[in-house]
Write a protein that holds these residues in place. Sequence first.
Motif, PDB file in Angstrom:
ATOM      1  N   UNK A  10       0.832  -1.183   0.000  1.00  0.00           N
ATOM      2  CA  UNK A  10       0.000   0.000   0.000  1.00  0.00           C
ATOM      3  C   UNK A  10       0.871   1.238   0.000  1.00  0.00           C
ATOM      4  N   UNK A  11       0.390   2.273  -0.629  1.00  0.00           N
ATOM      5  CA  UNK A  11       1.126   3.537  -0.650  1.00  0.00           C
ATOM      6  C   UNK A  11       1.018   4.159   0.733  1.00  0.00           C
ATOM      7  N   UNK A  12       2.158   4.525   1.286  1.00  0.00           N
ATOM      8  CA  UNK A  12       2.171   5.150   2.596  1.00  0.00           C
ATOM      9  C   UNK A  12       2.374   4.188   3.748  1.00  0.00           C
ATOM     10  N   UNK A  13       2.401   2.886   3.490  1.00  0.00           N
ATOM     11  CA  UNK A  13       2.680   1.936   4.564  1.00  0.00           C
ATOM     12  C   UNK A  13       4.171   1.947   4.856  1.00  0.00           C
ATOM     13  N   UNK A  14       4.576   1.787   6.122  1.00  0.00           N
ATOM     14  CA  UNK A  14       6.003   1.772   6.421  1.00  0.00           C
ATOM     15  C   UNK A  14       6.678   0.581   5.755  1.00  0.00           C
ATOM     16  N   UNK A  15       7.896   0.804   5.265  1.00  0.00           N
ATOM     17  CA  UNK A  15       8.676  -0.267   4.645  1.00  0.00           C
ATOM     18  C   UNK A  15       9.895  -0.526   5.498  1.00  0.00           C
TER      19      UNK A  15
END
Length: 173
Positions: free
Chosen positions: A137-142
């Motif tokens: 997902x866009x914006x999820x921490x990686x």
Amino acid sequence: MYEPNVVEDWQEYDEHAGLRVRVHRLERAEPPRGRDDAAEGLTYFRLRVTVENRAERSFGVHLEDGQIDVRLGADGESAFIDWRNSQFIEGFDVYPLRRATAVLYAAGPEAALGQVDVQIQLRVDEEWAGRRMWVGGVGLPEAAAGATAGAGRDSLARQVSNFLRDQAEEGTA
């Protein structure tokens, strides 16, 4: 049971020993050559697909339009793919211990960017490799370099795995 990869995970191909692929850097980003008029009102994001060769021989790799499918949200609606701004891997020989990276620009409704599914079908030496899927997902921490994965990434992977397991169990009953 087949489980999708989480964005940032490497996927190795059994049929092409030593070759592996990952989808990574799923982030908001504006395209370098300007927005496409068809993406009006949508939020742009970018992802990278890296092919790495750990074998002792080179592989001819193709990753072009039509070999990458991006779906958004719970309903899996197709993302708008900005082919003009994207960079693909078009007939590139990936030598041992080398990588090639494609950069894809896509857009979708802001509310749907929390759940992104990316499906890749790589062509290697004029043969089609099996389809592989990554979820994120866009914006999820990686994961930070050299660190373990963040809680958001782990929980997404666990949610996807549990959902797929529940669906498989329903189908066998």
